[in-house]
Motif scaffolding. Structure first.
Motif, PDB file in Angstrom:
ATOM      1  N   LYS A 104       0.838  -1.206   0.000  1.00  0.00           N
ATOM      2  CA  LYS A 104       0.000   0.000   0.000  1.00  0.00           C
ATOM      3  C   LYS A 104       0.874   1.257   0.000  1.00  0.00           C
ATOM      4  CE  LYS A 104      -3.809  -2.302   2.302  1.00  0.00           C
ATOM      5  NZ  LYS A 104      -4.788  -2.376   1.233  1.00  0.00           N
ATOM      6  N   ARG A 119      -7.996   9.325  11.286  1.00  0.00           N
ATOM      7  CA  ARG A 119      -8.137   8.157  10.407  1.00  0.00           C
ATOM      8  C   ARG A 119      -8.659   6.931  11.149  1.00  0.00           C
ATOM      9  NH1 ARG A 119      -3.178   8.831  12.189  1.00  0.00           N
ATOM     10  NH2 ARG A 119      -1.573   7.220  12.209  1.00  0.00           N
ATOM     11  N   TRP A 120      -8.296   6.777  12.414  1.00  0.00           N
ATOM     12  CA  TRP A 120      -8.780   5.599  13.159  1.00  0.00           C
ATOM     13  C   TRP A 120     -10.264   5.728  13.476  1.00  0.00           C
ATOM     14  CZ3 TRP A 120      -5.830   1.461  13.277  1.00  0.00           C
ATOM     15  CH2 TRP A 120      -4.452   1.638  13.081  1.00  0.00           C
ATOM     16  N   TYR A 133     -12.396   7.199  11.525  1.00  0.00           N
ATOM     17  CA  TYR A 133     -13.095   6.887  10.279  1.00  0.00           C
ATOM     18  C   TYR A 133     -13.093   5.373  10.023  1.00  0.00           C
ATOM     19  CZ  TYR A 133     -12.585  11.924   9.608  1.00  0.00           C
ATOM     20  OH  TYR A 133     -12.637  13.283   9.773  1.00  0.00           O
ATOM     21  N   ASN A 134     -11.992   4.715  10.351  1.00  0.00           N
ATOM     22  CA  ASN A 134     -11.955   3.259  10.215  1.00  0.00           C
ATOM     23  C   ASN A 134     -13.009   2.601  11.103  1.00  0.00           C
ATOM     24  OD1 ASN A 134      -9.919   3.253   8.368  1.00  0.00           O
ATOM     25  ND2 ASN A 134      -8.315   2.562   9.734  1.00  0.00           N
ATOM     26  N   ALA A 135     -13.119   3.113  12.339  1.00  0.00           N
ATOM     27  CA  ALA A 135     -14.108   2.543  13.262  1.00  0.00           C
ATOM     28  C   ALA A 135     -15.515   2.760  12.723  1.00  0.00           C
ATOM     29  CB  ALA A 135     -13.960   3.171  14.641  1.00  0.00           C
ATOM     30  N   ASP A 149     -16.480   2.793   9.744  1.00  0.00           N
ATOM     31  CA  ASP A 149     -16.742   1.822   8.674  1.00  0.00           C
ATOM     32  C   ASP A 149     -17.346   0.530   9.213  1.00  0.00           C
ATOM     33  OD1 ASP A 149     -16.130   3.142   6.398  1.00  0.00           O
ATOM     34  OD2 ASP A 149     -14.088   2.401   6.215  1.00  0.00           O
ATOM     35  N   SER A 150     -17.087   0.239  10.489  1.00  0.00           N
ATOM     36  CA  SER A 150     -17.634  -0.994  11.072  1.00  0.00           C
ATOM     37  C   SER A 150     -19.040  -0.793  11.622  1.00  0.00           C
ATOM     38  CB  SER A 150     -16.731  -1.483  12.199  1.00  0.00           C
ATOM     39  OG  SER A 150     -15.424  -1.629  11.731  1.00  0.00           O
ATOM     40  N   GLY A 186      -7.852  -0.280  -0.922  1.00  0.00           N
ATOM     41  CA  GLY A 186      -8.673  -0.780   0.186  1.00  0.00           C
ATOM     42  C   GLY A 186      -9.283   0.345   1.004  1.00  0.00           C
ATOM     43  N   GLY A 187     -10.077  -0.025   2.005  1.00  0.00           N
ATOM     44  CA  GLY A 187     -10.852   0.967   2.745  1.00  0.00           C
ATOM     45  C   GLY A 187     -10.150   1.560   3.953  1.00  0.00           C
ATOM     46  N   ASP A 188      -8.950   1.079   4.271  1.00  0.00           N
ATOM     47  CA  ASP A 188      -8.252   1.540   5.471  1.00  0.00           C
ATOM     48  C   ASP A 188      -7.808   2.992   5.307  1.00  0.00           C
ATOM     49  OD1 ASP A 188      -6.527   2.022   7.546  1.00  0.00           O
ATOM     50  OD2 ASP A 188      -5.651   0.025   7.511  1.00  0.00           O
ATOM     51  N   HIS A 189      -8.356   3.887   6.149  1.00  0.00           N
ATOM     52  CA  HIS A 189      -8.100   5.314   5.973  1.00  0.00           C
ATOM     53  C   HIS A 189      -6.657   5.721   6.250  1.00  0.00           C
ATOM     54  CE1 HIS A 189     -12.423   5.302   5.820  1.00  0.00           C
ATOM     55  NE2 HIS A 189     -12.356   6.476   5.251  1.00  0.00           N
ATOM     56  N   ARG A 190      -5.885   4.858   6.891  1.00  0.00           N
ATOM     57  CA  ARG A 190      -4.456   5.159   7.039  1.00  0.00           C
ATOM     58  C   ARG A 190      -3.827   5.344   5.667  1.00  0.00           C
ATOM     59  NH1 ARG A 190      -2.001   0.285  10.158  1.00  0.00           N
ATOM     60  NH2 ARG A 190      -3.787  -0.791   9.266  1.00  0.00           N
ATOM     61  N   TYR A 199     -13.160  -4.962  -6.486  1.00  0.00           N
ATOM     62  CA  TYR A 199     -12.105  -4.625  -5.548  1.00  0.00           C
ATOM     63  C   TYR A 199     -10.898  -5.521  -5.763  1.00  0.00           C
ATOM     64  CZ  TYR A 199     -15.444  -1.853  -2.968  1.00  0.00           C
ATOM     65  OH  TYR A 199     -16.357  -0.909  -2.601  1.00  0.00           O
ATOM     66  N   LYS A 242      -7.915  -6.945  -4.030  1.00  0.00           N
ATOM     67  CA  LYS A 242      -7.724  -7.000  -2.592  1.00  0.00           C
ATOM     68  C   LYS A 242      -6.279  -7.142  -2.157  1.00  0.00           C
ATOM     69  CE  LYS A 242     -12.276  -7.797  -1.226  1.00  0.00           C
ATOM     70  NZ  LYS A 242     -13.286  -8.644  -0.674  1.00  0.00           N
ATOM     71  N   PRO A 248     -16.796  -4.209   6.198  1.00  0.00           N
ATOM     72  CA  PRO A 248     -16.044  -3.312   5.318  1.00  0.00           C
ATOM     73  C   PRO A 248     -14.812  -4.036   4.768  1.00  0.00           C
ATOM     74  CG  PRO A 248     -15.653  -2.726   7.608  1.00  0.00           C
ATOM     75  CD  PRO A 248     -16.673  -3.810   7.603  1.00  0.00           C
ATOM     76  N   CYS A 249     -14.185  -3.406   3.789  1.00  0.00           N
ATOM     77  CA  CYS A 249     -13.062  -4.050   3.098  1.00  0.00           C
ATOM     78  C   CYS A 249     -11.782  -3.949   3.940  1.00  0.00           C
ATOM     79  CB  CYS A 249     -12.897  -3.374   1.738  1.00  0.00           C
ATOM     80  SG  CYS A 249     -11.775  -4.222   0.663  1.00  0.00           S
ATOM     81  N   TYR A 250     -11.750  -4.671   5.060  1.00  0.00           N
ATOM     82  CA  TYR A 250     -10.593  -4.660   5.949  1.00  0.00           C
ATOM     83  C   TYR A 250     -10.122  -6.096   6.130  1.00  0.00           C
ATOM     84  CZ  TYR A 250     -11.645   0.098   7.353  1.00  0.00           C
ATOM     85  OH  TYR A 250     -11.851   1.431   7.349  1.00  0.00           O
ATOM     86  N   LEU A 274      -8.278  -2.685  15.258  1.00  0.00           N
ATOM     87  CA  LEU A 274      -9.193  -1.576  15.516  1.00  0.00           C
ATOM     88  C   LEU A 274      -9.685  -1.594  16.966  1.00  0.00           C
ATOM     89  CD1 LEU A 274     -10.290   0.761  13.863  1.00  0.00           C
ATOM     90  CD2 LEU A 274     -12.256  -0.657  13.257  1.00  0.00           C
ATOM     91  N   TYR A 296     -10.009 -11.025   4.016  1.00  0.00           N
ATOM     92  CA  TYR A 296     -10.884  -9.867   4.156  1.00  0.00           C
ATOM     93  C   TYR A 296     -12.182 -10.283   4.833  1.00  0.00           C
ATOM     94  CZ  TYR A 296      -7.852  -6.802   1.607  1.00  0.00           C
ATOM     95  OH  TYR A 296      -6.797  -6.015   1.249  1.00  0.00           O
TER      96      TYR A 296
END
Lengths: 349, 250
Positions: free
Chosen positions: A12, A229-230, A232-234, A236-237, A290-294, A346, A348, B88-90, B98, B132
């Motif tokens: 990445k 960023r963390w 925003y990641n949270a 997403d869940s 990918g979706g990880d905002h980092r 996607y 991956k 989500p795509c993680y 997380l 994933y």
């Protein structure tokens, strides 16, 4: 396992470095090409203050601010779209769908026609020149913020859900478009031309002063978004999971939306409406990185820069000396690429 | 005592959901919350974790008022696994990482990575690390979200119907896992459940809700045919089968 994860994150980071290199390369090319062509070495010399006075003047006073405006606006719009999509948990969220672009267009039309800034002149380079661009900029900015604050007040005090915020944005967009249409209906042709011309979006409107302001805003906003960023990641869940992880969801959302809208307001009021970048920049990167905002936040910013800068370069050079509206070129170049990425799904790993 | 709930009440506009809920949970407790759909089990968990704000009552975790703690401090004390999971795509590793969110300032520390790895080993997720979330089965996903809650290193774990969408094997695995964590880490788990037989097999304490209030609370002795019939309106018989109580609808 640890090794695999390191390889996964390294990939990445490599994509981000690649995007950086590509943006730099396109930037150099964009500075070199135009009605006067320079070699890359001449460009580099001019940038470090060497070389002959002509190339120096063209590169540093005309092309460099334009290229920087493209990089900054692309990054700002794309990252704003990225955060809006995350905060509202809606893939359609963008400056367009939230009515911000329409509000800016209304603000500009209002200034040109009602406040009478638009005494139109014809010149050899541009079809229309607006006499007092600062008033137009200010008016556009104010109306974008009116739209933003309206949506946020609905969310804050009436408990409107993220989905309803998107719908409210569409309603506001429609309202502002109606306002623009009504004003245009009672306006002479030339002034209507001026208002439409403003909405096209043009990186050439930025001089060094605007570039500095945009740079300050975009850099601060990027740092803020990276800091979050963390959160925003949270998000997403899911909202409840995010709350369970210690995220103050309402506050993060209000602050994120306000910051994103402010960025859009600054960029749009200086440059006019540049669509598409804010929507597709982040989506392209979600599919690649990918979706990880980092990683997604810096990648989205760079993708936006690259897309807008490449589009502007094409817009300037394809039928030179005519400069095509960059917004249209962005869609022309971006849409096929985006459709390709959509059908591919996607990637991956 | 790890969790103390006093006089908790919650209303939706014009409708009372929970009234006067009082109970305590100790370290190492596995408490099953039982009751029909819509009785307020999920609402109660959300009130404990401040996802919803109750209109009355106090929730103390380690003697600290949940409603006075910051969200981050609360997340260090209470972990919550909601009923529905988003995918989500993680990767699995990132999803578990997380769970360290309440502890992360700017970036993850070595300790965060270490704890994430430990939790993944405990739940036997290490092999899935780079898969994933949307590629996982229901049981695997459930383990990942449990792992995420464990990575928060909380004192209390709240699970909202963790087994409702799982097959028999995974139901047993997930509940065994919760049991193992509760005992080995000396934390408390509060689990809403629909399957009475799973509840009596894995939980030691029970809280039966009826009409938004506590109908019965205690150990296995509260799982009587009379109580179950009052709560679920279905006549049952409670039999012993190989040393394990079994609830049979008649």
């Amino acid at each position: 396992m640890k090794k695999d994860y390191a390889a996964y994150t390294t990939r990445k980071k490599l994509i981000i470095l690649l995007l950086m290199a590509a943006t730099l390369a396109v930037a150099l090319y964009a500075i070199a090409r135009g009605s006067m062509n320079f070699s890359i070495s001449e460009v580099v010399l001019a940038l470090i203050g060497q070389g002959d006075p002509t190339s120096h003047a063209v590169v540093r006073n005309i092309r460099l601010p334009r290229v920087l405006a493209g990089i900054l606006a692309g990054a700002g719009l794309s990252v704003a779209g990225c955060v809006m999509q995350n905060n509202l948990r809606n893939p359609l969220a963008s400056p367009f769908t939230l009515g911000l672009s329409h509000a800016a267009a209304f603000g500009a039309t209002f200034a040109i026609v009602v406040l009478g800034v638009g005494t139109i002149q014809n010149s050899s380079t541009d079809a229309v020149i607006i006499n007092n661009p600062y008033l137009v900029t200010t008016s556009a900015f104010i109306w974008v913020m009116v739209a933003t604050v309206t949506i946020l007040i609905l969310a804050k005090f009436r408990g409107v859900s993220p989905e309803a915020m998107v719908l409210a944005g569409i309603a506001l967009g429609s309202l502002f478009t109606a306002g623009t249409t009504i004003i245009q209906y009672f306006t002479p042709d030339v002034q209507v031309a001026a208002t439409i011309f403003w909405t096209f979006g043009d990186l050439g409107r930025a001089s060094w002063k605007e570039v500095w302001i945009m740079a300050a805003v975009v850099v601060l906003v990027l740092i803020y978004f990276l800091f979050k960023r963390w959160d925003y990641n949270a998000l997403d869940s899911g909202e409840e999971t995010a709350k369970g992880l210690g995220v103050n969801v309402e506050r993060v959302r209000m602050a994120g939306m306000f910051t994103a809208a402010l960025t859009v307001a600054v960029l749009t009021s200086f440059l006019g409406i540049i669509g598409f970048v804010g929507l597709v920049g982040p989506h392209m990167m979600r599919r690649i990185i990918g979706g990880d905002h980092r990683f997604l936040i810096p990648a989205s910013a760079l993708c936006g820069s690259l897309l807008l800068l490449a589009s502007d370069t094409v817009a300037r050079t394809i039928v030179s000396p005519v400069v095509l509206p960059v917004g249209a070129i962005t869609s022309f170049m971006g849409a096929p690429l985006f459709l390709y990425l959509l059908t591919r799904g996607y990637q991956k790993r | 005592m790890i969790l103390d709930i006093k006089g908790l009440a919650f209303n939706y506009p014009g409708r009372s959901v929970l009234q006067d809920i009082n109970f305590r949970v100790e370290k190492g407790d596995f408490l099953a919350i039982l009751g029909t759909n819509g009785v307020g089990k999920t609402t109660m968990l959300k009130c404990i974790n401040r996802i919803l704000k109750p209109c009355e009552g106090v929730v103390l975790v380690e003697n600290e008022d949940v409603y006075k703690l910051s969200r981050i401090d609360l997340a260090k004390r209470i972990g919550y696994v909601s009923q529905r999971q988003e995918t989500p795509c993680y990767t699995v590793f990132d999803a578990v990482l997380l769970g360290r969110k309440p502890y992360i300032k700017w970036d993850v520390s070595d300790q965060d990575i270490e704890i994430t790895n430990q939790v993944m080993e405990l739940l036997e997720l290490t092999d899935y690390s780079l898969r994933y979330l949307d590629e996982l089965s229901g049981g695997e996903l459930q383990k990942v979200v449990i792992a995420r809650a464990l990575a928060q290193e909380p004192d209390v774990l709240l699970f909202d119907e963790p087994t409702s969408s799982l097959d028999l094997k995974n139901q047993f695995e997930v509940l065994k896992l919760i049991n193992k964590v509760v005992k080995s880490k000396q934390v408390a788990a509060i689990v809403t459940m629909h399957d009475l037989n799973l509840a009596v097999r894995f939980a030691e304490k029970f809280l039966m809700l009826k009409d938004g209030a506590i109908f019965a609370a205690g150990g296995l002795e509260v799982i009587t045919p009379a109580n179950v019939e009052s709560v679920y309106s279905i006549p049952v018989s409670v039999e012993q089968f190989g040393g394990v109580p079994v609830v049979l609808p008649i």
